[in-house]
Enzyme design. Structure first.
Site, mmCIF file in Angstrom:
data_model
loop_
_atom_site.group_PDB
_atom_site.id
_atom_site.type_symbol
_atom_site.label_atom_id
_atom_site.label_comp_id
_atom_site.label_asym_id
_atom_site.label_seq_id
_atom_site.Cartn_x
_atom_site.Cartn_y
_atom_site.Cartn_z
ATOM 1 N N ARG A 190 33.468 80.748 41.675
ATOM 2 C CA ARG A 190 32.891 79.475 42.093
ATOM 3 C C ARG A 190 31.742 79.727 43.064
ATOM 4 O O ARG A 190 31.819 80.617 43.902
ATOM 5 C CB ARG A 190 33.976 78.632 42.804
ATOM 6 N N ARG A 227 39.086 85.235 44.256
ATOM 7 C CA ARG A 227 39.502 84.233 43.255
ATOM 8 C C ARG A 227 38.528 84.155 42.080
ATOM 9 O O ARG A 227 37.315 84.189 42.238
ATOM 10 C CB ARG A 227 39.584 82.854 43.903
ATOM 11 N N ARG A 271 33.096 76.197 54.881
ATOM 12 C CA ARG A 271 34.227 75.359 54.435
ATOM 13 C C ARG A 271 35.357 75.405 55.469
ATOM 14 O O ARG A 271 36.028 74.404 55.713
ATOM 15 C CB ARG A 271 34.732 75.827 53.062
ATOM 16 N N ARG A 309 40.353 63.969 53.042
ATOM 17 C CA ARG A 309 39.813 65.157 53.680
ATOM 18 C C ARG A 309 39.228 64.837 55.045
ATOM 19 O O ARG A 309 38.604 65.694 55.672
ATOM 20 C CB ARG A 309 38.733 65.736 52.798
ATOM 21 N N LYS A 358 46.623 75.062 47.360
ATOM 22 C CA LYS A 358 46.916 73.663 46.996
ATOM 23 C C LYS A 358 46.905 73.503 45.467
ATOM 24 O O LYS A 358 47.826 72.930 44.896
ATOM 25 C CB LYS A 358 45.890 72.701 47.631
HETATM 26 P P1 AP5 Z 1 44.086 77.917 45.176
HETATM 27 O O1 AP5 Z 1 45.359 77.385 44.625
HETATM 28 O O2 AP5 Z 1 42.871 77.864 44.307
HETATM 29 O O3 AP5 Z 1 43.786 77.261 46.625
HETATM 30 P P2 AP5 Z 1 43.257 75.829 47.036
HETATM 31 O O4 AP5 Z 1 43.929 75.458 48.306
HETATM 32 O O5 AP5 Z 1 43.374 74.870 45.875
HETATM 33 O O6 AP5 Z 1 41.748 76.216 47.316
HETATM 34 P P3 AP5 Z 1 40.399 75.464 46.990
HETATM 35 O O7 AP5 Z 1 39.313 76.407 47.391
HETATM 36 O O8 AP5 Z 1 40.342 74.959 45.562
HETATM 37 O O9 AP5 Z 1 40.491 74.265 47.949
HETATM 38 P P4 AP5 Z 1 39.332 73.511 48.556
HETATM 39 O O10 AP5 Z 1 40.061 72.462 49.276
HETATM 40 O O11 AP5 Z 1 38.344 74.259 49.344
HETATM 41 O O12 AP5 Z 1 38.476 73.110 47.244
HETATM 42 P P5 AP5 Z 1 38.368 71.768 46.402
HETATM 43 O O13 AP5 Z 1 38.191 72.141 45.008
HETATM 44 O O14 AP5 Z 1 39.408 70.778 46.796
HETATM 45 O O15 AP5 Z 1 44.356 79.432 45.639
HETATM 46 C C1 AP5 Z 1 43.287 80.222 46.141
HETATM 47 C C2 AP5 Z 1 43.437 81.672 45.595
HETATM 48 O O16 AP5 Z 1 44.637 82.229 46.147
HETATM 49 C C3 AP5 Z 1 43.573 81.747 44.061
HETATM 50 O O17 AP5 Z 1 42.940 82.909 43.612
HETATM 51 C C4 AP5 Z 1 45.102 81.825 43.850
HETATM 52 O O18 AP5 Z 1 45.429 82.508 42.657
HETATM 53 C C5 AP5 Z 1 45.537 82.613 45.104
HETATM 54 N N1 AP5 Z 1 46.882 82.258 45.570
HETATM 55 C C6 AP5 Z 1 47.473 81.046 45.588
HETATM 56 N N2 AP5 Z 1 48.716 81.115 46.132
HETATM 57 C C7 AP5 Z 1 48.896 82.419 46.489
HETATM 58 C C8 AP5 Z 1 49.965 83.131 47.106
HETATM 59 N N3 AP5 Z 1 51.113 82.521 47.466
HETATM 60 N N4 AP5 Z 1 49.801 84.439 47.334
HETATM 61 C C9 AP5 Z 1 48.649 85.106 46.979
HETATM 62 N N5 AP5 Z 1 47.595 84.475 46.370
HETATM 63 C C10 AP5 Z 1 47.725 83.154 46.136
HETATM 64 O O19 AP5 Z 1 36.997 71.207 47.005
HETATM 65 C C11 AP5 Z 1 35.775 71.831 46.763
HETATM 66 C C12 AP5 Z 1 34.649 71.007 47.365
HETATM 67 O O20 AP5 Z 1 34.610 69.707 46.754
HETATM 68 C C13 AP5 Z 1 34.746 70.717 48.870
HETATM 69 O O21 AP5 Z 1 34.267 71.786 49.652
HETATM 70 C C14 AP5 Z 1 33.879 69.457 48.977
HETATM 71 O O22 AP5 Z 1 32.508 69.769 48.924
HETATM 72 C C15 AP5 Z 1 34.237 68.717 47.704
HETATM 73 N N6 AP5 Z 1 35.364 67.790 47.905
HETATM 74 C C16 AP5 Z 1 36.601 67.870 47.325
HETATM 75 N N7 AP5 Z 1 37.388 66.884 47.767
HETATM 76 C C17 AP5 Z 1 36.646 66.142 48.630
HETATM 77 C C18 AP5 Z 1 36.917 65.001 49.429
HETATM 78 N N8 AP5 Z 1 38.117 64.414 49.445
HETATM 79 N N9 AP5 Z 1 35.911 64.531 50.207
HETATM 80 C C19 AP5 Z 1 34.703 65.098 50.217
HETATM 81 N N10 AP5 Z 1 34.379 66.206 49.505
HETATM 82 C C20 AP5 Z 1 35.350 66.718 48.714
#
Ligand code: AP5
Length: 211
Positions: free
Chosen positions: A154, A127, A165, A88, A13
């Protein structure tokens, strides 16, 4: 364009959001990035969020909804935005619908990035994230190629937290896919393969939907 990105942790994402936001000239709003920025600054919001993030749990809706509602009042959202990581759960999706209904600016599309768990685990355990600008990298590099700052793993990319997660995604977040399908807003694309190809596929699908 008012766009939501939906997908499990590690679906890409954040990676896709950077390219899509640039293509459509809209701000990229990542709730995870906002929480991490607050944590870096040591704010009460950051410290509160950390206790949930480190366990792979969702930060309470009351905190997250208020934060997003405030962010959507900023002038840069006037012509649209890309939400990454929000909503979410269905309760957050309903709050977002109400906030936007009040402004008469509904969501245009919810783009789901579809990917298998085995690929997610491989991606997240490898990552690295930049301490300076937040850019993510798939490999074991030590320095960011954009700003030169140090890369780190992270806390929530540890194996046991990744597992939680994924459970939280299946139990609490996946139901929003049916929510947006029912609203006629859902687009699903495969999130595996070359990053640029996935971006091009997403732009094609979004342009088709909006035409
Ligand atoms: P990346 O682009 O980083 O993936 P992502 O989907 O953004 O993954 P996240 O782990 O950041 O998402 P998340 O939803 O768990 O975390 P968030 O920060 O929102 O890609 C992942 C890896 O793959 C990277 O190394 C990248 O280089 C690689 N990659 C990408 N595309 C690729 C491809 N095509 N091929 C190969 N490799 C590839 O949330 C974190 C925490 O915050 C949550 O757990 C929660 O505690 C809190 N939080 C956030 N939002 C909310 C909400 N709305 N409500 C409540 N809690 C929340």
């Amino acid at each position: 364009m008012r766009l939501i990105l939906v997908g499990p942790p590690g679906a890409g994402k954040g990676t896709q959001a950077v390219h899509l936001a640039a293509h459509f000239s809209i701000p990229h709003i990542s709730t995870g990035d906002i929480f991490r920025a607050n944590l870096k600054e040591g704010t009460p919001l950051g410290l509160q969020a950390k206790s949930y993030m480190d366990k792979g749990e969702l930060v309470p809706d009351s905190v997250t909804n208020a934060m997003v509602k405030d962010r959507l009042t900023h002038a840069d959202t006037a012509n649209g935005f890309l939400l990454d990581g929000f909503p979410r759960n269905v309760a957050q999706a309903e709050v977002l619908r109400a906030i936007l209904a009040e402004k008469k600016t509904p969501i245009d599309a919810a783009l789901e990035l579809s990917i298998e768990n085995a690929e997610i685990i491989k991606r997240l355990s490898g990552r690295r994230t930049c301490r300076g600008c937040g850019k993510v990298f798939p490999g074991q590099l030590e320095k960011c190629d954009a700003c030169g700052a140090e890369l780190y793993q992270r806390d929530d990319d540890k194996e046991e937290v990744i597992a939680r997660r994924l459970e939280v995604y299946a139990e609490q977040t996946a139901p929003i896919i049916a929510f947006y399908r029912h609203e006629g807003l859902l687009i699903t694309i495969p999130a595996v393969g070359d990053v640029a190809d996935i971006t091009a596929g997403a732009i094609r699908a979004l342009s088709q939907k909006l035409s």
